[in-house]
Design a protein around this motif. Structure first.
Motif, PDB file in Angstrom:
ATOM      1  N   ILE A  17       0.835  -1.205   0.000  1.00 52.23           N
ATOM      2  CA  ILE A  17       0.000   0.000   0.000  1.00 52.23           C
ATOM      3  C   ILE A  17       0.871   1.257   0.000  1.00 52.23           C
ATOM      4  O   ILE A  17       0.594   2.222  -0.724  1.00 52.23           O
ATOM      5  N   MET A  18       1.929   1.240   0.781  1.00 50.72           N
ATOM      6  CA  MET A  18       2.829   2.404   0.845  1.00 50.72           C
ATOM      7  C   MET A  18       3.478   2.647  -0.517  1.00 50.72           C
ATOM      8  O   MET A  18       3.607   3.796  -0.949  1.00 50.72           O
ATOM      9  N   LYS A  19       3.876   1.585  -1.197  1.00 47.38           N
ATOM     10  CA  LYS A  19       4.551   1.724  -2.491  1.00 47.38           C
ATOM     11  C   LYS A  19       3.641   2.311  -3.563  1.00 47.38           C
ATOM     12  O   LYS A  19       4.108   2.957  -4.498  1.00 47.38           O
ATOM     13  N   GLN A  20       2.333   2.087  -3.442  1.00 47.32           N
ATOM     14  CA  GLN A  20       1.394   2.567  -4.458  1.00 47.32           C
ATOM     15  C   GLN A  20       1.418   4.083  -4.608  1.00 47.32           C
ATOM     16  O   GLN A  20       1.181   4.595  -5.695  1.00 47.32           O
ATOM     17  N   ILE A  21       1.702   4.797  -3.547  1.00 49.48           N
ATOM     18  CA  ILE A  21       1.661   6.254  -3.586  1.00 49.48           C
ATOM     19  C   ILE A  21       3.031   6.868  -3.925  1.00 49.48           C
ATOM     20  O   ILE A  21       3.105   8.028  -4.313  1.00 49.48           O
ATOM     21  N   LEU A  22       4.069   6.071  -3.806  1.00 50.83           N
ATOM     22  CA  LEU A  22       5.428   6.580  -4.033  1.00 50.83           C
ATOM     23  C   LEU A  22       5.876   6.373  -5.472  1.00 50.83           C
ATOM     24  O   LEU A  22       5.371   5.487  -6.166  1.00 50.83           O
ATOM     25  N   PRO A  23       6.854   7.171  -5.917  1.00 46.66           N
ATOM     26  CA  PRO A  23       7.426   6.947  -7.259  1.00 46.66           C
ATOM     27  C   PRO A  23       8.064   5.553  -7.320  1.00 46.66           C
ATOM     28  O   PRO A  23       8.526   5.026  -6.304  1.00 46.66           O
ATOM     29  N   PRO A  24       8.105   4.964  -8.511  1.00 41.13           N
ATOM     30  CA  PRO A  24       8.639   3.593  -8.647  1.00 41.13           C
ATOM     31  C   PRO A  24      10.066   3.417  -8.127  1.00 41.13           C
ATOM     32  O   PRO A  24      10.426   2.344  -7.649  1.00 41.13           O
ATOM     33  N   SER A  25      10.860   4.463  -8.185  1.00 40.29           N
ATOM     34  CA  SER A  25      12.255   4.342  -7.753  1.00 40.29           C
ATOM     35  C   SER A  25      12.426   4.511  -6.242  1.00 40.29           C
ATOM     36  O   SER A  25      13.522   4.291  -5.717  1.00 40.29           O
ATOM     37  N   ALA A  26      11.374   4.870  -5.527  1.00 36.31           N
ATOM     38  CA  ALA A  26      11.470   5.123  -4.084  1.00 36.31           C
ATOM     39  C   ALA A  26      11.652   3.818  -3.315  1.00 36.31           C
ATOM     40  O   ALA A  26      11.137   2.772  -3.699  1.00 36.31           O
ATOM     41  N   LYS A  27      12.400   3.916  -2.243  1.00 32.93           N
ATOM     42  CA  LYS A  27      12.622   2.776  -1.352  1.00 32.93           C
ATOM     43  C   LYS A  27      11.955   3.071  -0.013  1.00 32.93           C
ATOM     44  O   LYS A  27      11.826   4.217   0.393  1.00 32.93           O
ATOM     45  N   ILE A  28      11.528   2.018   0.659  1.00 35.86           N
ATOM     46  CA  ILE A  28      10.906   2.153   1.977  1.00 35.86           C
ATOM     47  C   ILE A  28      11.687   1.279   2.954  1.00 35.86           C
ATOM     48  O   ILE A  28      11.852   0.080   2.722  1.00 35.86           O
ATOM     49  N   SER A  29      12.143   1.888   4.038  1.00 32.76           N
ATOM     50  CA  SER A  29      12.921   1.121   5.015  1.00 32.76           C
ATOM     51  C   SER A  29      12.025   0.167   5.793  1.00 32.76           C
ATOM     52  O   SER A  29      10.809   0.365   5.895  1.00 32.76           O
ATOM     53  N   LYS A  30      12.645  -0.858   6.352  1.00 30.92           N
ATOM     54  CA  LYS A  30      11.912  -1.820   7.165  1.00 30.92           C
ATOM     55  C   LYS A  30      11.292  -1.116   8.369  1.00 30.92           C
ATOM     56  O   LYS A  30      10.152  -1.392   8.750  1.00 30.92           O
ATOM     57  N   GLU A  31      12.046  -0.181   8.938  1.00 33.31           N
ATOM     58  CA  GLU A  31      11.552   0.570  10.097  1.00 33.31           C
ATOM     59  C   GLU A  31      10.301   1.387   9.742  1.00 33.31           C
ATOM     60  O   GLU A  31       9.343   1.441  10.516  1.00 33.31           O
ATOM     61  N   ALA A  32      10.296   2.001   8.550  1.00 32.77           N
ATOM     62  CA  ALA A  32       9.132   2.783   8.113  1.00 32.77           C
ATOM     63  C   ALA A  32       7.915   1.877   7.942  1.00 32.77           C
ATOM     64  O   ALA A  32       6.796   2.228   8.353  1.00 32.77           O
ATOM     65  N   LYS A  33       8.109   0.701   7.351  1.00 29.78           N
ATOM     66  CA  LYS A  33       7.005  -0.249   7.170  1.00 29.78           C
ATOM     67  C   LYS A  33       6.467  -0.713   8.523  1.00 29.78           C
ATOM     68  O   LYS A  33       5.253  -0.795   8.719  1.00 29.78           O
ATOM     69  N   GLN A  34       7.382  -1.008   9.455  1.00 28.94           N
ATOM     70  CA  GLN A  34       6.958  -1.463  10.776  1.00 28.94           C
ATOM     71  C   GLN A  34       6.197  -0.372  11.529  1.00 28.94           C
ATOM     72  O   GLN A  34       5.183  -0.639  12.179  1.00 28.94           O
ATOM     73  N   THR A  35       6.661   0.864  11.406  1.00 26.90           N
ATOM     74  CA  THR A  35       5.988   1.985  12.062  1.00 26.90           C
ATOM     75  C   THR A  35       4.584   2.164  11.494  1.00 26.90           C
ATOM     76  O   THR A  35       3.611   2.310  12.242  1.00 26.90           O
ATOM     77  N   MET A  36       4.476   2.140  10.175  1.00 25.68           N
ATOM     78  CA  MET A  36       3.174   2.290   9.536  1.00 25.68           C
ATOM     79  C   MET A  36       2.272   1.106   9.881  1.00 25.68           C
ATOM     80  O   MET A  36       1.067   1.275  10.106  1.00 25.68           O
ATOM     81  N   GLN A  37       2.843  -0.092   9.957  1.00 26.16           N
ATOM     82  CA  GLN A  37       2.098  -1.298  10.320  1.00 26.16           C
ATOM     83  C   GLN A  37       1.475  -1.124  11.705  1.00 26.16           C
ATOM     84  O   GLN A  37       0.285  -1.404  11.904  1.00 26.16           O
ATOM     85  N   GLU A  38       2.242  -0.648  12.652  1.00 25.45           N
ATOM     86  CA  GLU A  38       1.741  -0.446  14.007  1.00 25.45           C
ATOM     87  C   GLU A  38       0.681   0.660  14.054  1.00 25.45           C
ATOM     88  O   GLU A  38      -0.354   0.507  14.716  1.00 25.45           O
ATOM     89  N   CYS A  39       0.919   1.750  13.341  1.00 27.18           N
ATOM     90  CA  CYS A  39      -0.035   2.868  13.327  1.00 27.18           C
ATOM     91  C   CYS A  39      -1.361   2.467  12.683  1.00 27.18           C
ATOM     92  O   CYS A  39      -2.438   2.779  13.211  1.00 27.18           O
TER      93      CYS A  39
END
Length: 157
Positions: A17-39
């Motif tokens: 879901i996070m990747k859908q809004i970002l440009p294709p070349s963008a990277k998402i850290s594991k910490e960012a995914k975990q934070t969003m998962q908890e929120c």
């Protein structure tokens, strides 16, 4: 014992879901995914708890879409409540249409099923008039008011 990860949304889904809004070349850290998962998990639990409390006070066991819309609004998330109510309205229309299509294909329906189906809709001069929830009615009235305001604004220029 329930593992902490079992209480959270699947991290792969959150990342997708996070990747859908970002440009294709963008990277998402594991910490960012975990934070969003908890929120996201906490938000869903918060809204669901509010809806569940409402159902409990009304002696109901099942939380439905209208309860979620109510909870979002009660918690101050009016914009989300309106968007969810519009989605719920469209979803119900699509489900009604699917039911109508399957009823046309199946000619072996008895009169009882037909009368149950007509409880949710009236037929007037060939058009369906559907039963709206109070929130859906308010949203439709607001949309009509907003569109008429926009039309009068546009016509003044």
């Amino acid at each position: 014992m329930v593992d902490e990860q079992d209480k959270l949304l699947p991290i792969a889904n959150v990342g997708r879901i996070m990747k859908q809004i970002l440009p294709p070349s963008a990277k998402i850290s594991k910490e960012a995914k975990q934070t969003m998962q908890e929120c996201a998990t906490e938000f869903i639990s918060f809204v669901t708890s509010e809806a569940s409390d409402k159902c409990h006070k009304e002696n109901r066991k099942t939380v439905n879409g209208d309860d979620i819309c109510w909870a979002l609004s009660a918690l101050g998330f009016d914009n989300y409540a309106e968007a969810i109510a519009r989605y719920l309205h469209k979803y119900r229309e699509a489900e009604r249409e699917k039911t109508n299509q399957s009823n046309k294909v199946s000619s072996s329906q008895d009169k009882d099923e037909e009368s149950n189906h007509k409880k949710d809709q009236n037929v007037e001069s060939g058009q369906q008039i559907e039963t709206l929830t109070p929130l859906e009615s308010r949203l439709l009235e607001k949309e009509k008011k907003d569109s008429s305001s926009l039309e009068s604004f546009n016509s003044s220029y």
